[in-house]
Design a protein around this motif. Structure first.
Motif, PDB file in Angstrom:
ATOM      1  N   LYS A   1     -65.811 -47.845  17.522  1.00 36.02           N
ATOM      2  CA  LYS A   1     -65.575 -48.859  16.241  1.00 36.02           C
ATOM      3  C   LYS A   1     -65.903 -48.405  15.187  1.00 36.02           C
ATOM      4  CE  LYS A   1     -64.250 -52.177  19.083  1.00 36.02           C
ATOM      5  NZ  LYS A   1     -62.600 -52.530  19.273  1.00 36.02           N
ATOM      6  N   PHE A   2     -66.999 -47.758  15.098  1.00 35.50           N
ATOM      7  CA  PHE A   2     -67.729 -47.337  13.700  1.00 35.50           C
ATOM      8  C   PHE A   2     -66.612 -46.220  13.271  1.00 35.50           C
ATOM      9  CE2 PHE A   2     -70.654 -44.723  10.910  1.00 35.50           C
ATOM     10  CZ  PHE A   2     -70.667 -45.715  10.059  1.00 35.50           C
TER      11      PHE A   2
ATOM     12  N   HIS B   1     -63.714 -45.456  13.980  1.00 33.29           N
ATOM     13  CA  HIS B   1     -62.234 -46.126  13.624  1.00 33.29           C
ATOM     14  C   HIS B   1     -62.561 -46.607  12.158  1.00 33.29           C
ATOM     15  CE1 HIS B   1     -58.552 -47.962  13.813  1.00 33.29           C
ATOM     16  NE2 HIS B   1     -59.251 -49.152  13.290  1.00 33.29           N
ATOM     17  N   TYR B   2     -63.540 -47.425  11.813  1.00 35.44           N
ATOM     18  CA  TYR B   2     -63.925 -47.804  10.431  1.00 35.44           C
ATOM     19  C   TYR B   2     -64.081 -46.729   9.411  1.00 35.44           C
ATOM     20  CZ  TYR B   2     -66.222 -49.511   6.484  1.00 35.44           C
ATOM     21  OH  TYR B   2     -66.807 -49.814   5.245  1.00 35.44           O
ATOM     22  N   VAL B   3     -64.554 -45.596   9.629  1.00 34.59           N
ATOM     23  CA  VAL B   3     -64.622 -44.548   9.018  1.00 34.59           C
ATOM     24  C   VAL B   3     -63.406 -43.833   8.623  1.00 34.59           C
ATOM     25  CG1 VAL B   3     -65.920 -42.015   8.696  1.00 34.59           C
ATOM     26  CG2 VAL B   3     -67.183 -44.099   9.550  1.00 34.59           C
ATOM     27  N   ARG B   4     -62.537 -43.756   9.638  1.00 34.62           N
ATOM     28  CA  ARG B   4     -61.357 -43.036   9.454  1.00 34.62           C
ATOM     29  C   ARG B   4     -60.398 -43.756   8.608  1.00 34.62           C
ATOM     30  NH1 ARG B   4     -60.406 -38.762  12.533  1.00 34.62           N
ATOM     31  NH2 ARG B   4     -61.812 -38.348  14.653  1.00 34.62           N
TER      32      ARG B   4
ATOM     33  N   LEU C   1     -69.419 -37.358  12.837  1.00 33.10           N
ATOM     34  CA  LEU C   1     -69.933 -38.487  13.875  1.00 33.10           C
ATOM     35  C   LEU C   1     -69.580 -38.316  15.056  1.00 33.10           C
ATOM     36  CD1 LEU C   1     -71.566 -41.130  13.707  1.00 33.10           C
ATOM     37  CD2 LEU C   1     -69.545 -42.244  13.102  1.00 33.10           C
ATOM     38  N   THR C   2     -68.419 -37.910  15.349  1.00 39.58           N
ATOM     39  CA  THR C   2     -67.774 -37.771  16.771  1.00 39.58           C
ATOM     40  C   THR C   2     -68.469 -36.747  17.628  1.00 39.58           C
ATOM     41  OG1 THR C   2     -65.493 -38.427  15.961  1.00 39.58           O
ATOM     42  CG2 THR C   2     -65.753 -37.083  18.089  1.00 39.58           C
ATOM     43  N   VAL C   3     -68.844 -35.722  16.867  1.00 36.91           N
ATOM     44  CA  VAL C   3     -69.574 -34.579  17.170  1.00 36.91           C
ATOM     45  C   VAL C   3     -70.832 -34.753  17.673  1.00 36.91           C
ATOM     46  CG1 VAL C   3     -70.531 -32.215  17.048  1.00 36.91           C
ATOM     47  CG2 VAL C   3     -68.220 -32.589  16.257  1.00 36.91           C
ATOM     48  N   ALA C   4     -71.705 -35.597  16.938  1.00 37.47           N
ATOM     49  CA  ALA C   4     -73.019 -36.019  17.057  1.00 37.47           C
ATOM     50  C   ALA C   4     -73.095 -36.967  18.209  1.00 37.47           C
ATOM     51  CB  ALA C   4     -73.628 -36.658  15.695  1.00 37.47           C
TER      52      ALA C   4
END
Length: 740
Positions: A272-273, A275-278, A310-313
């Motif tokens: 969800k987060f 998606h919000y950042v994108r 964020l995805t990688v982390a």
């Protein structure tokens, strides 16, 4: 052409570095045929010669780079000179004082010239001096855990200040900015390790959390993509490390179940987060001002980049914590008789499913895919299941083909390389053939990747195969034997030089950077590894340096017209000519003062004999030496001693000869103003740990390869002591040499 200009620069760097390496090797041999004067005169000539060459070259704008390089060589020669004085008078082998003395001019040169090599040298020397002061190599770390944490925290703060200065432009060094950022966070993470620091490590997590939160907020505000990526990786490492610490302290089935549930919730929340950042957009500009298209575009790109980080982390954290939790749960708290079958089966199911379900959320997909590869392939490797490991390798290749993304494909290639290495080890059963085949295959992949025109396939293959090729080749230089050892080392050395030249000519920075890293690693590690004597290495590097310089001069003359337009006009001295001249003279004066002080002590000091117990290490700059420990190094406890047992506290002791042997022994602590007896001497020392004193005479340099003989035969030492308590180790004696 610029490529020819940078090739000439690189040639001079390689040639001069080879000559400086030869100089270090030569003086590290501790050649007994040379007198003290014959050792010192050449190093003074080198310092002045390189400095004079720098001044002469600075008058020609076309030689600005060589002027800087010569001044740098003069500073390096000063460090060699300090090490040589220590070797000659048997003092400060790899001690903090050696690096601290060298650090001072390196720091001043970096501030005056603002040239990157001086920044790097000063940073390395400063950290070596700090580390050796508080954490001596052989004896005495701080007894209290809190003291060690404070020492590390101070170093973290220093690195934080360096980063702040580079960020604000006060220090103009990309290297210092990058490395100080990493070192500061690494030190903070280490001090919060509750396994290492049982009493205070847990409390340090509060400070670590504050630092990480501050770093993320800062890099978000400054819109730094690179440092946002590093911050995300450090957060991933920190969370994984904290999970391991908790697993050690709270080992139970509920903990592992909680770990699995945490990963599920963690990944779900971040879906969800992300998606919000994108979809995040910056606040609209004021109506009176026309919004600029470029800033808006940059904001959008940064939001996308932040989502990638964020995805990688999340994938890293989810993969590691999820895998560890599942392994702990299956192998420890279940009734599976063969848990490896379950782990391999789970891995196959997760990998196959995630490869084909392309429409599933990327966070979930990559986390499960990574967990499957880690658990399945890892278990197959541990169990030596060749068939299943080969199957996972094929699935990794399939994932590379079906899944887009530069980072993802690089990780798939690296995972495939690890699996291929394990498979080769199982098939060939010998290390040298394994890495020989692996090196050849990786090199072929790199060559073929250059022929691929599709960028999404070409780039990940290049970025992953090339450093892996150099690493595999580098490993071969250690594990081969006999004549192959020298052949492989020579071939690797030539290959790295070719990489540096080609990387510079093609202006491909990442190839050049990898080549430079392995060039440096080769020079450092082969100092210890090569079977040759240091003298042989010195001659070899001297010949190589002269050859490289000769070729570079010839190449420069041949292409003078092509490179004429790329000369660097900036003068290294830039108005600091007088200050740099004074600094060079101060270096020479410091060396001369130390030599004069030592010679005076040898001529006028009182000769005493001490009983010892030696060891046999090697100094990086000074060669082989025997590490000495005396009977007076650990005197018996007496009243008042406990108050003096403070790390690095300066003290003096009183010695007097044993009536039967003539060997000087510890009598008492020296009190200020005390008058000594006719047969007593005062000896200055430093407390380096509870009940341990260092007197500055703990090292005795020997010709290469003779340390073990000295260790076996030497029993006593002759020492010259001044009236003020300073001492110099003169020579070591065997038992028959002791006469009263």
């Amino acid at each position: 052409m610029k490529s020819k200009f940078v090739t000439v620069q690189l040639g001079y760097v390689l040639g001069v570095s080879s000559l400086l390496t030869a100089i270090v090797y030569f003086f590290a041999t501790n050649w007994e045929a040379l007198s003290r004067a014959e050792r010192f005169v050449p190093i003074f000539v080198l310092i002045l010669g390189f400095y004079g060459l720098s001044v002469w070259l600075s008058r020609n704008s076309e030689r600005a780079f060589l002027s800087r390089l010569s001044l740098f060589a003069s500073c390096v020669s000063f460090g060699v000179g300090v090490a040589l004085i220590g070797q000659t008078y048997n003092s400060h082998a790899d001690s903090y004082s050696l690096y601290a003395i060298w650090f001072i001019p390196a720091l001043l040169f970096s501030l005056l010239t603002r040239w990157q090599p001086f920044y790097v040298l000063a940073y390395v020397l400063g950290h070596l001096a700090y580390s050796f002061y508080f954490f001596p190599k052989w004896w005495g770390r701080p007894e209290a855990e809190a003291a060690e944490i404070v020492i590390l925290l101070v170093l973290a703060v220093i690195n934080g200040l360096i980063y702040a200065l580079t960020e604000r432009g006060r220090l103009q060094s990309g290297f210092l900015k990058w490395v100080s950022f990493q070192v500061a966070i690494l030190l903070m993470l280490w001090t919060s390790n509750s396994i290492v620091f049982e009493h205070f490590g847990g409390w340090m997590n509060i400070l670590l959390l504050a630092v990480l939160a501050g770093v993320i907020r800062y890099v978000h505000r400054t819109r730094s993509k690179t440092y946002l990526l590093f911050a995300g990786l450090w957060v991933s490492i920190a969370m994984t490390m904290k999970y391991i610490e908790l697993a050690v302290h709270y080992y139970s089935i509920w903990f592992y179940i909680g770990g699995v549930l945490f990963v599920i919730l963690f990944v779900g929340a971040n879906v969800k987060f992300v998606h919000y950042v994108r979809t995040w957009n910056p606040a609209a500009a004021p109506a009176a001002v026309e919004p600029a298209e470029a800033p808006a575009k940059q904001e959008g790109e940064f939001a996308k980049w932040m989502a990638r980080v964020l995805t990688v982390a999340v994938i890293v954290i989810g993969t590691l914590i999820g895998s560890l939790s599942l392994v702990g749960l299956v192998t420890t708290f279940t009734d599976f008789h063969n848990p490896e079958y379950f782990l391999i089966g789970f891995g196959l199911l997760a990998v196959v499913t995630m490869i084909w379900l392309s429409k599933i959320n990327n966070l979930v997909r990559y986390t499960l895919l990574s967990c499957g590869l880690l658990l399945g392939a890892g278990t197959a490797a541990v169990e030596s299941d060749t068939v299943m490991l080969a199957l996972f390798l094929l699935l990794t290749i399939l994932a590379f083909i079906r899944i887009d993304g530069l980072v993802q494909r690089i990780l798939f290639v690296l995972a495939g390389e690890v699996m291929a290495t394990v498979l080769l080890g199982q098939w060939l059963d010998q290390t040298v053939p394994v890495f020989t085949v692996l090196t050849i295959v990786l090199f072929v992949i790199f060559l073929l990747a250059n022929l691929i025109r599709r960028e999404p396939v070409r780039s990940p293959l290049l970025y992953s195969s090339f450093p892996s090729f150099l690493l595999s080749f580098f490993i071969l230089t250690f594990i081969t034997e006999n004549a192959w050892y020298y052949a492989v080392n020579a071939l690797f050395f030539i290959t790295v030089i070719a990489v540096l030249v080609i990387g510079r000519q093609l202006q491909t920075s990442w190839i050049y950077d990898w080549g430079l890293a392995f060039w440096t690693a080769f020079l450092v590690y082969k100092y210890y590894d090569l079977a040759w004597k240091l003298l042989h290495k010195s001659i070899s590097f001297a010949i190589l340096g002269i050859l490289i310089l000769a070729i570079t001069v010839w190449y420069e003359k041949r292409n003078r017209q092509d490179i004429a337009g790329f000369t660097e006009a900036s003068d290294v001295y830039r108005g600091s000519r007088l200050l740099i001249a004074v600094l060079v003279l101060l270096q020479l004066a410091a060396m001369g003062l130390q030599i004069g002080k030592s010679e005076w002590l040898l001529a006028h000091g009182k000769l005493i004999k001490l009983e010892l117990a030696p060891l046999d290490p090697r100094s990086m700059l000074q060669g082989d030496y025997v590490r000495l420990r005396y009977t007076i190094s650990s005197p018996e406890l007496q009243e008042g001693w406990e108050d003096s047992s403070i790390f690095h506290k300066k003290i003096s002791v009183v010695l007097s000869p044993n009536p039967s042997t003539g060997i000087y022994e510890y009598r008492r602590l020296f009190m200020p103003g005390e008058r000594l007896g006719s047969d007593e001497v005062r000896l200055n020392g430093t407390i380096s740990g509870y009940e341990n004193i260092e007197y500055g005479i703990e090292t005795y340099f020997v010709p290469e390869g003779t340390g073990h003989d000295v260790e076996r035969m030497a029993k006593y030492a002759e020492v010259k002591v001044s009236a003020g308590g300073d001492a110099i180790l003169v020579r070591l004696l065997q038992y028959p040499d002791i006469v009263r």
